[in-house]
Design a protein around this motif. Structure first.
Motif, PDB file in Angstrom:
ATOM      1  N   THR A   1       0.812  -1.225   0.000  1.00 37.88           N
ATOM      2  CA  THR A   1       0.000   0.000   0.000  1.00 37.88           C
ATOM      3  C   THR A   1       0.841   1.268   0.000  1.00 37.88           C
ATOM      4  O   THR A   1       0.287   2.357   0.087  1.00 37.88           O
ATOM      5  CB  THR A   1      -0.927   0.018   1.235  1.00 37.88           C
ATOM      6  OG1 THR A   1      -0.126  -0.011   2.434  1.00 37.88           O
ATOM      7  CG2 THR A   1      -1.865  -1.174   1.219  1.00 37.88           C
ATOM      8  N   ILE A   2       2.173   1.148  -0.115  1.00 40.06           N
ATOM      9  CA  ILE A   2       3.013   2.343  -0.074  1.00 40.06           C
ATOM     10  C   ILE A   2       3.278   2.856  -1.483  1.00 40.06           C
ATOM     11  O   ILE A   2       2.963   2.194  -2.478  1.00 40.06           O
ATOM     12  CB  ILE A   2       4.345   2.068   0.660  1.00 40.06           C
ATOM     13  CG1 ILE A   2       5.166   0.973  -0.059  1.00 40.06           C
ATOM     14  CG2 ILE A   2       4.081   1.665   2.099  1.00 40.06           C
ATOM     15  CD1 ILE A   2       6.520   0.710   0.591  1.00 40.06           C
ATOM     16  N   HIS A   3       3.878   4.027  -1.580  1.00 39.80           N
ATOM     17  CA  HIS A   3       4.180   4.653  -2.870  1.00 39.80           C
ATOM     18  C   HIS A   3       5.011   3.697  -3.722  1.00 39.80           C
ATOM     19  O   HIS A   3       5.879   2.974  -3.207  1.00 39.80           O
ATOM     20  CB  HIS A   3       4.934   5.963  -2.652  1.00 39.80           C
ATOM     21  CG  HIS A   3       5.082   6.789  -3.886  1.00 39.80           C
ATOM     22  ND1 HIS A   3       6.113   6.582  -4.789  1.00 39.80           N
ATOM     23  CD2 HIS A   3       4.332   7.803  -4.380  1.00 39.80           C
ATOM     24  CE1 HIS A   3       6.006   7.443  -5.786  1.00 39.80           C
ATOM     25  NE2 HIS A   3       4.926   8.198  -5.571  1.00 39.80           N
ATOM     26  N   HIS A   4       4.760   3.701  -5.041  1.00 40.87           N
ATOM     27  CA  HIS A   4       5.395   2.705  -5.910  1.00 40.87           C
ATOM     28  C   HIS A   4       6.918   2.784  -5.887  1.00 40.87           C
ATOM     29  O   HIS A   4       7.609   1.773  -6.036  1.00 40.87           O
ATOM     30  CB  HIS A   4       4.865   2.838  -7.339  1.00 40.87           C
ATOM     31  CG  HIS A   4       5.238   4.115  -8.027  1.00 40.87           C
ATOM     32  ND1 HIS A   4       6.395   4.261  -8.767  1.00 40.87           N
ATOM     33  CD2 HIS A   4       4.607   5.326  -8.069  1.00 40.87           C
ATOM     34  CE1 HIS A   4       6.467   5.484  -9.245  1.00 40.87           C
ATOM     35  NE2 HIS A   4       5.396   6.157  -8.846  1.00 40.87           N
ATOM     36  N   LYS A   5       7.485   3.976  -5.675  1.00 40.31           N
ATOM     37  CA  LYS A   5       8.945   4.087  -5.624  1.00 40.31           C
ATOM     38  C   LYS A   5       9.498   3.431  -4.358  1.00 40.31           C
ATOM     39  O   LYS A   5      10.522   2.737  -4.411  1.00 40.31           O
ATOM     40  CB  LYS A   5       9.365   5.553  -5.694  1.00 40.31           C
ATOM     41  CG  LYS A   5       9.149   6.198  -7.054  1.00 40.31           C
ATOM     42  CD  LYS A   5       9.705   7.616  -7.094  1.00 40.31           C
ATOM     43  CE  LYS A   5       9.535   8.229  -8.478  1.00 40.31           C
ATOM     44  NZ  LYS A   5      10.062   9.624  -8.526  1.00 40.31           N
ATOM     45  N   ASP A   6       8.819   3.651  -3.235  1.00 38.21           N
ATOM     46  CA  ASP A   6       9.248   3.002  -1.993  1.00 38.21           C
ATOM     47  C   ASP A   6       9.044   1.491  -2.084  1.00 38.21           C
ATOM     48  O   ASP A   6       9.876   0.707  -1.612  1.00 38.21           O
ATOM     49  CB  ASP A   6       8.462   3.562  -0.805  1.00 38.21           C
ATOM     50  CG  ASP A   6       8.918   4.955  -0.413  1.00 38.21           C
ATOM     51  OD1 ASP A   6       9.956   5.396  -0.924  1.00 38.21           O
ATOM     52  OD2 ASP A   6       8.233   5.600   0.399  1.00 38.21           O
ATOM     53  N   LYS A   7       7.940   1.094  -2.683  1.00 42.24           N
ATOM     54  CA  LYS A   7       7.669  -0.336  -2.843  1.00 42.24           C
ATOM     55  C   LYS A   7       8.766  -0.988  -3.679  1.00 42.24           C
ATOM     56  O   LYS A   7       9.265  -2.065  -3.338  1.00 42.24           O
ATOM     57  CB  LYS A   7       6.311  -0.536  -3.505  1.00 42.24           C
ATOM     58  CG  LYS A   7       5.957  -1.984  -3.774  1.00 42.24           C
ATOM     59  CD  LYS A   7       4.591  -2.093  -4.438  1.00 42.24           C
ATOM     60  CE  LYS A   7       4.276  -3.530  -4.817  1.00 42.24           C
ATOM     61  NZ  LYS A   7       2.949  -3.654  -5.467  1.00 42.24           N
ATOM     62  N   ALA A   8       9.168  -0.321  -4.771  1.00 40.63           N
ATOM     63  CA  ALA A   8      10.225  -0.869  -5.626  1.00 40.63           C
ATOM     64  C   ALA A   8      11.540  -0.989  -4.865  1.00 40.63           C
ATOM     65  O   ALA A   8      12.278  -1.977  -5.018  1.00 40.63           O
ATOM     66  CB  ALA A   8      10.402   0.009  -6.861  1.00 40.63           C
ATOM     67  N   SER A   9      11.854   0.008  -4.032  1.00 41.37           N
ATOM     68  CA  SER A   9      13.097  -0.033  -3.264  1.00 41.37           C
ATOM     69  C   SER A   9      13.073  -1.154  -2.231  1.00 41.37           C
ATOM     70  O   SER A   9      14.088  -1.816  -1.998  1.00 41.37           O
ATOM     71  CB  SER A   9      13.316   1.314  -2.564  1.00 41.37           C
ATOM     72  OG  SER A   9      13.518   2.340  -3.506  1.00 41.37           O
TER      73      SER A   9
END
Length: 300
Positions: free
Chosen positions: A227-235
């Motif tokens: 459920t987090i921002h896609h950039k944070d999720k990718a990291s």
């Protein structure tokens, strides 16, 4: 406070139905008391001989148990490149990384990685089986016997004056009885990761390093972050590189206690395992004094 109430209430000063954090969505942040959060530095082991072989071939065939010659990679050790990777991390990538405890997967390559990066720092090391690699199918993910691993690695740690606990949580059996010729189910590997985090939540330390493996980390991290921002999720979800250090903050929504007992009708909690008896659970002056009174009584 009764023992029954203590069992039902995660923290003595917080009710069982209460939360330990404050979150107002429109504010864009959450508040946790500092003593309810921990910094965990996850470290993937450096390049092992199995990584080198698989990279050269293009896939995992060299380490698949049915491949002729694959058993040479059992409990793979670090390559020279892997050793150099650890040295570089030690020299330049540990700014602000100051663990009070270093947890290590029971494989040789993780024990090597942990020692090269953190050895000589006078921080205790502890081997724990919950953070070992996803087992099965690949020979590199089968451990040698505990006796063989300890014989190789205990002198290495002793040479730098480091203490390491191989026995308490590291090797449930002498031989690796978890390994099979089929891969550990995804759900089981994820469950081990969550169990490891819950165990870390019980520790008295607030900053801990965990030296582990890529597939184990992948399963743990991908259980979170949907459920987090896609950039944070990718990291968070990207596959960890060899010798990569990835730091996270774990916030505890409730209290976590290790096995132990309450002392009488008091707020003093005594963990069973001695390694937990520090910080908030350090042995009190009164407890130390009482032990010595018992020594005297034994001679009366």
């Amino acid at each position: 406070m009764s023992d029954d109430n203590r069992e039902e209430t995660p923290f003595a000063n917080i009710g069982k139905d209460d939360t330990a954090f404050s979150h107002v969505p429109e504010h864009g942040f959450s508040l946790f008391l500092a003593n309810r959060s921990k910094t965990i530095h996850f470290v993937r082991h450096a390049e092992g001989t199995h990584n080198e072989a698989n990279t050269a071939y293009g896939d995992d065939t060299p380490c698949t148990f049915s491949t002729p010659g694959s058993w040479r990679y059992m409990d793979a050790r670090l390559t020279d490149k892997g050793i150099d990777q650890c040295v570089q991390v030690r020299r330049s990538q540990l700014k602000g990384v100051k663990p009070e405890l270093i947890i290590v997967s029971p494989f040789t390559r993780t024990l090597q990685t942990a020692h090269i990066i953190f050895g000589g720092s006078h921080v205790p090391f502890m081997v724990h089986s919950l953070c070992q690699e996803r087992y099965g199918l690949f020979t590199c993910d089968k451990k040698r016997t505990k006796t063989e691993i300890v014989a190789d690695m205990a002198p290495v740690y002793a040479d730098t004056g480091d203490t390491i606990d191989f026995d308490s949580f590291g090797y449930p059996t002498e031989d690796d009885q978890m390994w099979k010729d089929t891969r550990e189910p995804d759900a089981d590997c994820t469950a081990r990761g969550v169990a490891m985090m819950q165990w870390l939540a019980t520790r008295p330390e607030t900053e801990i390093a965990v030296v582990t493996h890529s597939s184990w980390l992948k399963h743990l991290f991908r259980a979170f972050g949907e459920t987090i921002h896609h950039k944070d999720k990718a990291s968070l979800h990207k596959l960890a590189a060899n010798a990569e250090v990835r730091s996270i903050t774990m916030a505890c929504h409730r209290g976590f206690y290790p096995p132990g007992k309450w002392v009488g009708d008091s707020d003093v909690f005594l963990p069973e395992h001695v390694s937990f008896r520090k910080g908030k659970w350090a042995t009190s002056d009164e407890q130390i004094a009482e032990k010595h009174k018992q020594v005297r009584k034994g001679n009366e």
